[in-house]
Design a protein around this motif. Sequence first.
Motif, PDB file in Angstrom:
ATOM      1  N   ASN A  45       2.165  10.274  -8.429  1.00 47.76           N
ATOM      2  CA  ASN A  45       3.192  10.471  -7.462  1.00 47.76           C
ATOM      3  C   ASN A  45       3.016   9.543  -6.275  1.00 47.76           C
ATOM      4  N   PHE A  46       2.381   8.275  -6.782  1.00 47.33           N
ATOM      5  CA  PHE A  46       2.369   7.147  -5.702  1.00 47.33           C
ATOM      6  C   PHE A  46       3.578   6.734  -5.139  1.00 47.33           C
ATOM      7  N   GLY A  47       5.095   6.543  -6.287  1.00 51.72           N
ATOM      8  CA  GLY A  47       6.250   6.241  -5.683  1.00 51.72           C
ATOM      9  C   GLY A  47       6.265   5.168  -4.629  1.00 51.72           C
ATOM     10  N   ALA A  48       6.956   5.745  -3.518  1.00 50.28           N
ATOM     11  CA  ALA A  48       7.532   4.526  -2.657  1.00 50.28           C
ATOM     12  C   ALA A  48       6.372   3.913  -2.195  1.00 50.28           C
ATOM     13  N   GLU A  49       5.166   4.078  -2.290  1.00 52.53           N
ATOM     14  CA  GLU A  49       4.045   3.207  -1.650  1.00 52.53           C
ATOM     15  C   GLU A  49       3.927   1.945  -2.477  1.00 52.53           C
ATOM     16  N   LEU A  50       4.517   2.113  -3.575  1.00 52.36           N
ATOM     17  CA  LEU A  50       4.272   0.894  -4.513  1.00 52.36           C
ATOM     18  C   LEU A  50       4.771  -0.429  -4.010  1.00 52.36           C
ATOM     19  N   GLN A  51       5.905  -0.440  -3.259  1.00 47.96           N
ATOM     20  CA  GLN A  51       6.433  -1.607  -2.652  1.00 47.96           C
ATOM     21  C   GLN A  51       5.564  -2.255  -1.794  1.00 47.96           C
ATOM     22  N   GLN A  52       5.045  -1.609  -0.660  1.00 49.14           N
ATOM     23  CA  GLN A  52       4.175  -2.278   0.035  1.00 49.14           C
ATOM     24  C   GLN A  52       2.805  -2.830  -0.599  1.00 49.14           C
ATOM     25  N   LEU A  53       2.277  -2.066  -1.437  1.00 48.52           N
ATOM     26  CA  LEU A  53       1.160  -2.677  -2.347  1.00 48.52           C
ATOM     27  C   LEU A  53       1.391  -3.836  -3.096  1.00 48.52           C
ATOM     28  N   SER A  54       2.382  -3.936  -3.591  1.00 45.34           N
ATOM     29  CA  SER A  54       2.761  -4.907  -4.793  1.00 45.34           C
ATOM     30  C   SER A  54       3.105  -6.164  -4.221  1.00 45.34           C
ATOM     31  N   ALA A  55       3.219  -5.902  -2.956  1.00 46.47           N
ATOM     32  CA  ALA A  55       3.543  -7.193  -1.988  1.00 46.47           C
ATOM     33  C   ALA A  55       2.311  -7.856  -1.539  1.00 46.47           C
ATOM     34  N   GLN A  56       1.002  -7.286  -1.748  1.00 49.49           N
ATOM     35  CA  GLN A  56      -0.075  -7.706  -1.405  1.00 49.49           C
ATOM     36  C   GLN A  56      -0.872  -8.294  -2.549  1.00 49.49           C
TER      37      GLN A  56
END
Length: 134
Positions: A15-26
């Motif tokens: 259920n990581f979901g929406a947090e993926l955008q910020q993490l994958s930018a890093q």
Amino acid sequence: MTIDLTSVAIVLDPNFGAELQQLSAQMPVWIVDSPGNRPAIEAEWTRRRRDGAERELSVFRSIDGLSAADHFAALLKTIDAAHGPSAQVAPFRTLYVYGASVDPTAAAAVRAMGGGTPIATERGFTASFARATA
């Protein structure tokens, strides 16, 4: 923004979901495919195609009967092949793991790959690897 190739995230949280955008930018991210993560995965793939964004996103499926630590241990060699010394000039040195706790299986997998003692975090653990960088 340029991503940090010396860090890699492994997301075992379904259920990581929406947090993926910020993490994958890093940093590069390896994320479990699940109903809770699929919309965010597809959004990242779309963003990458549309914007030509530098994002490294790998998706894997969970295997029934395996614990999160077992999944981590199974993925580690593949991640090393993709992001380790034989794959890139500055190999990954830090793993950020979400959705798995430090247990004997995970700690043994890290040690077997030359890493130090994993450190527990609120959402999983981190592991450091002593590797030369260019």
